[in-house]
Scaffold this motif. Structure first.
Motif, PDB file in Angstrom:
ATOM      1  N   SER A 171      25.824 -67.874  -4.292  1.00  8.11           N
ATOM      2  CA  SER A 171      24.546 -67.353  -4.801  1.00  8.11           C
ATOM      3  C   SER A 171      23.522 -68.334  -4.715  1.00  8.11           C
ATOM      4  O   SER A 171      23.689 -69.555  -4.672  1.00  8.11           O
ATOM      5  CB  SER A 171      24.876 -66.839  -6.206  1.00  8.11           C
ATOM      6  OG  SER A 171      24.833 -68.018  -7.219  1.00  8.11           O
ATOM      7  N   ASP A 172      22.316 -68.004  -5.498  1.00  2.42           N
ATOM      8  CA  ASP A 172      21.322 -68.882  -5.367  1.00  2.42           C
ATOM      9  C   ASP A 172      21.210 -69.761  -6.680  1.00  2.42           C
ATOM     10  O   ASP A 172      20.173 -70.530  -7.031  1.00  2.42           O
ATOM     11  CB  ASP A 172      19.911 -67.991  -5.307  1.00  2.42           C
ATOM     12  CG  ASP A 172      19.668 -67.196  -6.461  1.00  2.42           C
ATOM     13  OD1 ASP A 172      20.660 -66.391  -6.676  1.00  2.42           O
ATOM     14  OD2 ASP A 172      18.539 -67.028  -7.182  1.00  2.42           O
ATOM     15  N   SER A 173      22.101 -69.521  -7.587  1.00  4.85           N
ATOM     16  CA  SER A 173      22.197 -70.233  -8.834  1.00  4.85           C
ATOM     17  C   SER A 173      22.943 -71.648  -8.671  1.00  4.85           C
ATOM     18  O   SER A 173      23.702 -71.609  -7.708  1.00  4.85           O
ATOM     19  CB  SER A 173      22.791 -69.330  -9.831  1.00  4.85           C
ATOM     20  OG  SER A 173      24.192 -69.300  -9.913  1.00  4.85           O
ATOM     21  N   PRO A 174      23.041 -72.404  -9.694  1.00  5.00           N
ATOM     22  CA  PRO A 174      23.525 -73.724  -9.574  1.00  5.00           C
ATOM     23  C   PRO A 174      24.972 -73.663  -9.594  1.00  5.00           C
ATOM     24  O   PRO A 174      25.602 -74.499  -9.305  1.00  5.00           O
ATOM     25  CB  PRO A 174      22.905 -74.596 -10.696  1.00  5.00           C
ATOM     26  CG  PRO A 174      22.489 -73.485 -11.490  1.00  5.00           C
ATOM     27  CD  PRO A 174      21.997 -72.522 -11.002  1.00  5.00           C
ATOM     28  N   THR A 175      25.618 -72.475 -10.110  1.00  6.82           N
ATOM     29  CA  THR A 175      27.081 -72.309 -10.355  1.00  6.82           C
ATOM     30  C   THR A 175      27.638 -71.088  -9.946  1.00  6.82           C
ATOM     31  O   THR A 175      28.662 -70.933 -10.279  1.00  6.82           O
ATOM     32  CB  THR A 175      27.378 -72.862 -11.937  1.00  6.82           C
ATOM     33  OG1 THR A 175      26.579 -71.828 -12.731  1.00  6.82           O
ATOM     34  CG2 THR A 175      27.184 -74.205 -12.181  1.00  6.82           C
ATOM     35  N   CYS A 176      26.945 -70.410  -9.077  1.00  6.89           N
ATOM     36  CA  CYS A 176      27.516 -69.088  -8.523  1.00  6.89           C
ATOM     37  C   CYS A 176      27.956 -68.001  -9.708  1.00  6.89           C
ATOM     38  O   CYS A 176      27.304 -67.499 -10.583  1.00  6.89           O
ATOM     39  CB  CYS A 176      28.448 -69.494  -7.645  1.00  6.89           C
ATOM     40  SG  CYS A 176      28.922 -67.877  -6.280  1.00  6.89           S
ATOM     41  N   ASP A 177      29.468 -67.978  -9.860  1.00  4.13           N
ATOM     42  CA  ASP A 177      30.052 -67.171 -10.597  1.00  4.13           C
ATOM     43  C   ASP A 177      30.012 -67.486 -12.236  1.00  4.13           C
ATOM     44  O   ASP A 177      30.139 -66.819 -13.013  1.00  4.13           O
ATOM     45  CB  ASP A 177      31.527 -66.735 -10.235  1.00  4.13           C
ATOM     46  CG  ASP A 177      32.318 -68.246 -10.498  1.00  4.13           C
ATOM     47  OD1 ASP A 177      33.027 -68.313 -11.294  1.00  4.13           O
ATOM     48  OD2 ASP A 177      32.148 -69.042  -9.782  1.00  4.13           O
ATOM     49  N   MET A 178      29.877 -68.740 -12.201  1.00  4.02           N
ATOM     50  CA  MET A 178      30.004 -69.420 -13.612  1.00  4.02           C
ATOM     51  C   MET A 178      28.558 -69.254 -14.472  1.00  4.02           C
ATOM     52  O   MET A 178      27.713 -69.803 -13.973  1.00  4.02           O
ATOM     53  CB  MET A 178      30.412 -71.019 -13.503  1.00  4.02           C
ATOM     54  CG  MET A 178      30.982 -71.555 -14.575  1.00  4.02           C
ATOM     55  SD  MET A 178      31.516 -73.424 -14.022  1.00  4.02           S
ATOM     56  CE  MET A 178      32.221 -74.004 -15.614  1.00  4.02           C
ATOM     57  N   ALA A 179      28.735 -68.762 -15.649  1.00  9.99           N
ATOM     58  CA  ALA A 179      27.427 -68.464 -16.501  1.00  9.99           C
ATOM     59  C   ALA A 179      27.640 -69.724 -17.470  1.00  9.99           C
ATOM     60  O   ALA A 179      28.402 -70.310 -18.026  1.00  9.99           O
ATOM     61  CB  ALA A 179      27.659 -67.257 -17.166  1.00  9.99           C
ATOM     62  N   TRP A 180      26.249 -69.900 -17.704  1.00 14.15           N
ATOM     63  CA  TRP A 180      25.868 -71.032 -18.621  1.00 14.15           C
ATOM     64  C   TRP A 180      24.815 -70.687 -19.629  1.00 14.15           C
ATOM     65  O   TRP A 180      23.887 -70.015 -19.234  1.00 14.15           O
ATOM     66  CB  TRP A 180      25.361 -72.297 -17.846  1.00 14.15           C
ATOM     67  CG  TRP A 180      26.725 -72.891 -17.044  1.00 14.15           C
ATOM     68  CD1 TRP A 180      27.022 -72.517 -15.741  1.00 14.15           C
ATOM     69  CD2 TRP A 180      27.411 -74.091 -17.537  1.00 14.15           C
ATOM     70  NE1 TRP A 180      27.965 -73.465 -15.406  1.00 14.15           N
ATOM     71  CE2 TRP A 180      28.328 -74.320 -16.398  1.00 14.15           C
ATOM     72  CE3 TRP A 180      27.353 -74.917 -18.526  1.00 14.15           C
ATOM     73  CZ2 TRP A 180      29.157 -75.313 -16.635  1.00 14.15           C
ATOM     74  CZ3 TRP A 180      28.145 -76.124 -18.611  1.00 14.15           C
ATOM     75  CH2 TRP A 180      29.102 -76.377 -17.412  1.00 14.15           C
ATOM     76  N   VAL A 181      24.764 -71.138 -20.929  1.00 12.62           N
ATOM     77  CA  VAL A 181      23.708 -70.915 -21.750  1.00 12.62           C
ATOM     78  C   VAL A 181      23.464 -72.417 -22.501  1.00 12.62           C
ATOM     79  O   VAL A 181      24.390 -73.044 -23.090  1.00 12.62           O
ATOM     80  CB  VAL A 181      23.913 -70.072 -22.809  1.00 12.62           C
ATOM     81  CG1 VAL A 181      23.057 -69.964 -23.954  1.00 12.62           C
ATOM     82  CG2 VAL A 181      24.155 -68.761 -22.176  1.00 12.62           C
ATOM     83  N   ASP A 182      22.409 -73.267 -22.187  1.00 14.31           N
ATOM     84  CA  ASP A 182      21.956 -74.269 -22.841  1.00 14.31           C
ATOM     85  C   ASP A 182      23.236 -75.332 -22.506  1.00 14.31           C
ATOM     86  O   ASP A 182      23.507 -76.249 -23.466  1.00 14.31           O
ATOM     87  CB  ASP A 182      21.799 -74.119 -24.353  1.00 14.31           C
ATOM     88  CG  ASP A 182      20.390 -73.277 -24.449  1.00 14.31           C
ATOM     89  OD1 ASP A 182      19.735 -73.228 -23.674  1.00 14.31           O
ATOM     90  OD2 ASP A 182      20.387 -72.564 -25.654  1.00 14.31           O
ATOM     91  N   GLY A 183      23.679 -75.540 -21.415  1.00 11.43           N
ATOM     92  CA  GLY A 183      24.585 -76.681 -20.893  1.00 11.43           C
ATOM     93  C   GLY A 183      25.781 -76.193 -21.445  1.00 11.43           C
ATOM     94  O   GLY A 183      26.964 -77.126 -21.217  1.00 11.43           O
ATOM     95  N   GLU A 184      26.322 -75.061 -22.141  1.00  8.50           N
ATOM     96  CA  GLU A 184      27.733 -74.571 -22.435  1.00  8.50           C
ATOM     97  C   GLU A 184      28.038 -73.683 -21.409  1.00  8.50           C
ATOM     98  O   GLU A 184      27.306 -72.617 -21.284  1.00  8.50           O
ATOM     99  CB  GLU A 184      27.692 -74.296 -23.542  1.00  8.50           C
ATOM    100  CG  GLU A 184      27.320 -75.277 -24.799  1.00  8.50           C
ATOM    101  CD  GLU A 184      28.268 -76.424 -24.767  1.00  8.50           C
ATOM    102  OE1 GLU A 184      29.323 -76.127 -24.450  1.00  8.50           O
ATOM    103  OE2 GLU A 184      27.988 -77.430 -25.244  1.00  8.50           O
ATOM    104  N   PRO A 185      29.348 -73.563 -20.837  1.00 11.03           N
ATOM    105  CA  PRO A 185      29.824 -72.372 -20.111  1.00 11.03           C
ATOM    106  C   PRO A 185      30.324 -71.241 -20.766  1.00 11.03           C
ATOM    107  O   PRO A 185      30.711 -71.351 -22.002  1.00 11.03           O
ATOM    108  CB  PRO A 185      30.993 -73.197 -19.239  1.00 11.03           C
ATOM    109  CG  PRO A 185      31.657 -74.357 -20.282  1.00 11.03           C
ATOM    110  CD  PRO A 185      30.344 -75.019 -20.878  1.00 11.03           C
TER     111      PRO A 185
END
Length: 243
Positions: A171-185
Protein backbone atom coordinates in the motif's frame (compact mmCIF):
# COMPACT_ATOMS: atom_id res chain seq x y z
CA UNK A 1 8.00 -17.00 -27.22
CA UNK A 2 10.83 -15.85 -29.50
CA UNK A 3 13.04 -13.17 -28.00
CA UNK A 4 12.04 -10.68 -30.73
CA UNK A 5 8.37 -11.12 -29.92
CA UNK A 6 9.07 -10.71 -26.21
CA UNK A 7 10.99 -7.47 -26.83
CA UNK A 8 8.17 -6.14 -29.02
CA UNK A 9 5.60 -6.98 -26.35
CA UNK A 10 7.60 -5.19 -23.65
CA UNK A 11 8.15 -2.17 -25.91
CA UNK A 12 4.38 -1.92 -26.19
CA UNK A 13 4.02 -1.34 -22.46
CA UNK A 14 4.26 1.82 -20.37
CA UNK A 15 6.25 1.53 -17.14
CA UNK A 16 4.81 3.47 -14.20
CA UNK A 17 7.35 4.11 -11.45
CA UNK A 18 5.81 3.46 -8.01
CA UNK A 19 8.77 4.56 -5.88
CA UNK A 20 9.62 7.86 -4.19
CA UNK A 21 12.95 9.58 -4.76
CA UNK A 22 15.44 8.71 -2.01
CA UNK A 23 16.45 12.03 -0.53
CA UNK A 24 17.68 13.40 2.76
CA UNK A 25 15.61 14.12 4.74
CA UNK A 26 12.62 12.08 3.59
CA UNK A 27 9.40 10.72 5.13
CA UNK A 28 9.91 7.50 7.08
CA UNK A 29 8.16 5.37 9.65
CA UNK A 30 8.72 7.27 12.89
CA UNK A 31 10.52 4.43 14.73
CA UNK A 32 13.03 3.68 11.93
CA UNK A 33 16.50 5.21 11.46
CA UNK A 34 16.84 8.14 9.11
CA UNK A 35 18.26 8.00 5.59
CA UNK A 36 21.28 10.23 4.99
CA UNK A 37 23.32 11.23 1.94
CA UNK A 38 26.92 12.39 2.33
CA UNK A 39 27.01 14.37 -0.88
CA UNK A 40 30.69 15.28 -0.90
CA UNK A 41 32.19 11.89 -0.03
CA UNK A 42 34.24 12.31 -3.21
CA UNK A 43 34.43 15.46 -5.30
CA UNK A 44 35.73 16.53 -8.69
CA UNK A 45 37.89 19.19 -7.05
CA UNK A 46 39.62 16.83 -4.63
CA UNK A 47 39.31 13.35 -6.16
CA UNK A 48 38.67 13.98 -9.88
CA UNK A 49 35.31 12.18 -9.65
CA UNK A 50 32.01 12.46 -7.80
CA UNK A 51 30.62 9.91 -5.37
CA UNK A 52 27.98 10.05 -2.66
CA UNK A 53 27.84 7.81 0.41
CA UNK A 54 24.43 6.58 1.52
CA UNK A 55 23.49 5.70 5.09
CA UNK A 56 20.66 3.45 4.07
CA UNK A 57 18.28 1.75 6.53
CA UNK A 58 16.72 -1.40 5.09
CA UNK A 59 13.21 -0.03 5.57
CA UNK A 60 13.33 3.36 3.86
CA UNK A 61 11.28 4.80 1.03
CA UNK A 62 9.35 2.16 -0.86
CA UNK A 63 10.56 -1.12 0.58
CA UNK A 64 9.74 -4.77 1.17
CA UNK A 65 9.51 -6.52 4.54
CA UNK A 66 10.89 -10.05 4.80
CA UNK A 67 9.55 -12.48 7.45
CA UNK A 68 12.72 -12.04 9.54
CA UNK A 69 11.69 -8.42 10.12
CA UNK A 70 9.16 -9.26 12.86
CA UNK A 71 9.07 -13.07 13.10
CA UNK A 72 11.36 -14.08 15.95
CA UNK A 73 11.19 -17.75 14.93
CA UNK A 74 12.15 -17.03 11.28
CA UNK A 75 15.64 -15.48 11.47
CA UNK A 76 16.65 -17.36 8.31
CA UNK A 77 13.83 -15.84 6.18
CA UNK A 78 15.87 -12.86 5.02
CA UNK A 79 15.93 -10.75 1.89
CA UNK A 80 18.98 -12.47 0.41
CA UNK A 81 17.05 -15.77 0.32
CA UNK A 82 14.25 -14.33 -1.87
CA UNK A 83 13.98 -15.49 -5.46
CA UNK A 84 14.79 -12.74 -7.96
CA UNK A 85 11.25 -13.01 -9.34
CA UNK A 86 9.49 -13.14 -5.95
CA UNK A 87 7.92 -9.73 -6.60
CA UNK A 88 7.15 -10.17 -10.30
CA UNK A 89 3.72 -11.02 -11.64
CA UNK A 90 0.11 -10.06 -12.09
CA UNK A 91 -1.06 -7.41 -9.66
CA UNK A 92 -4.42 -5.92 -8.80
CA UNK A 93 -4.82 -2.38 -7.51
CA UNK A 94 -7.74 -1.50 -5.25
CA UNK A 95 -8.16 2.27 -5.05
CA UNK A 96 -10.03 3.69 -2.05
CA UNK A 97 -8.25 7.04 -2.04
CA UNK A 98 -11.54 8.91 -2.47
CA UNK A 99 -12.35 8.28 1.21
CA UNK A 100 -11.32 10.20 4.29
CA UNK A 101 -9.38 7.41 5.98
CA UNK A 102 -8.63 7.96 9.65
CA UNK A 103 -5.78 6.62 11.80
CA UNK A 104 -6.61 3.13 13.00
CA UNK A 105 -9.53 2.67 10.57
CA UNK A 106 -9.55 -0.84 9.04
CA UNK A 107 -10.30 -1.90 5.46
CA UNK A 108 -12.89 -4.68 5.62
CA UNK A 109 -13.10 -7.79 3.43
CA UNK A 110 -16.59 -7.16 2.00
CA UNK A 111 -15.57 -3.62 1.12
CA UNK A 112 -12.35 -4.84 -0.51
CA UNK A 113 -14.21 -7.41 -2.61
CA UNK A 114 -16.75 -4.84 -3.84
CA UNK A 115 -14.15 -2.24 -4.79
CA UNK A 116 -12.00 -4.86 -6.53
CA UNK A 117 -15.01 -6.14 -8.50
CA UNK A 118 -15.88 -2.60 -9.57
CA UNK A 119 -12.37 -2.40 -11.07
CA UNK A 120 -12.60 -5.89 -12.69
CA UNK A 121 -9.75 -6.92 -10.39
CA UNK A 122 -10.40 -10.41 -9.09
CA UNK A 123 -7.62 -11.75 -6.87
CA UNK A 124 -5.87 -14.88 -8.15
CA UNK A 125 -3.29 -17.16 -6.59
CA UNK A 126 0.18 -15.67 -6.99
CA UNK A 127 -1.03 -12.09 -7.35
CA UNK A 128 0.48 -8.98 -5.84
CA UNK A 129 -2.30 -7.00 -4.13
CA UNK A 130 -1.92 -3.21 -3.97
CA UNK A 131 -4.17 -0.88 -1.95
CA UNK A 132 -4.22 2.87 -2.48
CA UNK A 133 -5.46 4.58 0.67
CA UNK A 134 -4.43 8.01 -0.61
CA UNK A 135 -2.44 8.38 2.61
CA UNK A 136 0.15 10.50 0.84
CA UNK A 137 -2.33 13.38 1.02
CA UNK A 138 -0.60 14.10 4.34
CA UNK A 139 2.73 14.68 2.54
CA UNK A 140 4.84 16.73 2.41
CA UNK A 141 3.20 19.02 4.95
CA UNK A 142 2.75 16.64 7.88
CA UNK A 143 5.30 13.86 7.55
CA UNK A 144 5.22 13.16 11.28
CA UNK A 145 1.48 12.52 11.21
CA UNK A 146 1.86 10.35 8.08
CA UNK A 147 4.54 8.23 9.75
CA UNK A 148 2.89 7.69 13.15
CA UNK A 149 -0.70 7.16 11.99
CA UNK A 150 -2.19 4.85 9.38
CA UNK A 151 -5.27 2.89 8.40
CA UNK A 152 -4.91 -0.88 8.07
CA UNK A 153 -6.62 -4.18 7.27
CA UNK A 154 -9.06 -6.25 9.28
CA UNK A 155 -8.02 -9.76 10.25
CA UNK A 156 -10.73 -11.14 7.97
CA UNK A 157 -9.19 -9.38 4.96
CA UNK A 158 -5.67 -10.51 5.86
CA UNK A 159 -6.82 -14.09 6.31
CA UNK A 160 -8.67 -14.10 2.98
CA UNK A 161 -5.65 -12.81 1.06
CA UNK A 162 -3.51 -15.48 2.73
CA UNK A 163 -6.00 -18.20 1.82
CA UNK A 164 -6.10 -16.98 -1.79
CA UNK A 165 -2.34 -17.51 -1.99
CA UNK A 166 -1.17 -14.02 -2.93
CA UNK A 167 2.58 -13.45 -3.16
CA UNK A 168 2.73 -9.92 -1.74
CA UNK A 169 0.53 -7.17 -0.36
CA UNK A 170 1.39 -3.48 -0.51
CA UNK A 171 0.00 0.00 0.00
CA UNK A 172 0.90 3.68 -0.05
CA UNK A 173 0.87 3.87 3.74
CA UNK A 174 4.05 3.42 5.81
CA UNK A 175 2.88 0.11 7.33
CA UNK A 176 0.42 -1.47 4.83
CA UNK A 177 -1.94 -3.74 6.82
CA UNK A 178 -0.75 -2.42 10.18
CA UNK A 179 -2.90 0.36 11.67
CA UNK A 180 -1.48 3.07 13.94
CA UNK A 181 -2.87 5.89 16.06
CA UNK A 182 -0.40 8.46 17.40
CA UNK A 183 2.50 6.02 17.33
CA UNK A 184 0.60 3.12 18.89
CA UNK A 185 -0.27 -0.01 16.86
CA UNK A 186 -3.95 -0.94 16.84
CA UNK A 187 -3.91 -3.83 14.32
CA UNK A 188 -1.12 -5.93 12.79
CA UNK A 189 -2.84 -9.06 11.47
CA UNK A 190 -0.79 -9.26 8.26
CA UNK A 191 2.60 -8.57 9.80
CA UNK A 192 2.20 -10.91 12.74
CA UNK A 193 -0.26 -13.63 11.75
CA UNK A 194 -1.23 -14.00 8.10
CA UNK A 195 1.33 -12.45 5.70
CA UNK A 196 4.93 -12.62 6.90
CA UNK A 197 4.54 -15.95 8.78
CA UNK A 198 3.38 -17.44 5.45
CA UNK A 199 6.08 -15.88 3.25
CA UNK A 200 3.72 -13.27 1.84
CA UNK A 201 5.89 -10.18 1.44
CA UNK A 202 4.74 -6.74 2.58
CA UNK A 203 5.39 -3.65 0.44
CA UNK A 204 5.19 -0.22 2.05
CA UNK A 205 5.28 3.45 1.03
CA UNK A 206 4.43 2.95 -2.64
CA UNK A 207 3.68 6.02 -4.74
CA UNK A 208 1.55 6.80 -7.80
CA UNK A 209 -0.92 3.96 -7.17
CA UNK A 210 -3.68 6.33 -8.28
CA UNK A 211 -2.34 6.07 -11.84
CA UNK A 212 -2.98 2.33 -12.04
CA UNK A 213 -5.94 0.49 -13.54
CA UNK A 214 -7.41 -2.52 -11.77
CA UNK A 215 -4.92 -5.04 -13.19
CA UNK A 216 -1.24 -4.51 -14.10
CA UNK A 217 1.99 -6.44 -14.43
CA UNK A 218 4.18 -5.65 -11.42
CA UNK A 219 7.92 -6.01 -11.02
CA UNK A 220 10.28 -5.03 -8.21
CA UNK A 221 13.74 -6.14 -7.13
CA UNK A 222 15.16 -5.92 -3.61
CA UNK A 223 18.85 -5.53 -2.90
CA UNK A 224 20.58 -8.79 -1.92
CA UNK A 225 21.48 -7.69 1.60
CA UNK A 226 23.06 -10.49 3.62
CA UNK A 227 20.79 -11.19 6.57
CA UNK A 228 18.49 -8.39 5.42
CA UNK A 229 15.12 -7.94 7.11
CA UNK A 230 13.96 -5.73 4.25
CA UNK A 231 15.20 -3.70 1.31
CA UNK A 232 14.43 -0.54 -0.61
CA UNK A 233 12.64 -1.23 -3.90
CA UNK A 234 12.22 0.34 -7.34
CA UNK A 235 8.76 -1.08 -8.15
CA UNK A 236 7.26 -0.65 -11.61
CA UNK A 237 3.76 -1.34 -12.92
CA UNK A 238 3.47 -2.18 -16.62
CA UNK A 239 0.31 -1.18 -18.49
CA UNK A 240 -0.54 -1.02 -22.21
CA UNK A 241 0.98 2.04 -23.80
CA UNK A 242 -1.56 4.63 -24.85
CA UNK A 243 -1.85 5.26 -28.58
Amino acid sequence: MPVEALVAAIDGLEAIDLSPVLRSPMPRFFAHPEFHVIRDARTIEHDNYRLQTLILPEHVGCHVDAPAHVQADRPEATIDTMAATALWGRAICVDVSDRDWQPGQLFELDDFVKVAADRSATVREGDVVLVNFGWDRHLPGDARFWSANAPGFTEELCRELRDLGVRAVGSDSPTCDMAWVDGEPTAAFGHLEHFLPNDIYILESLEALGRLPGVVYFAALPLRIEGGTGSPLRPVAFVPRRA
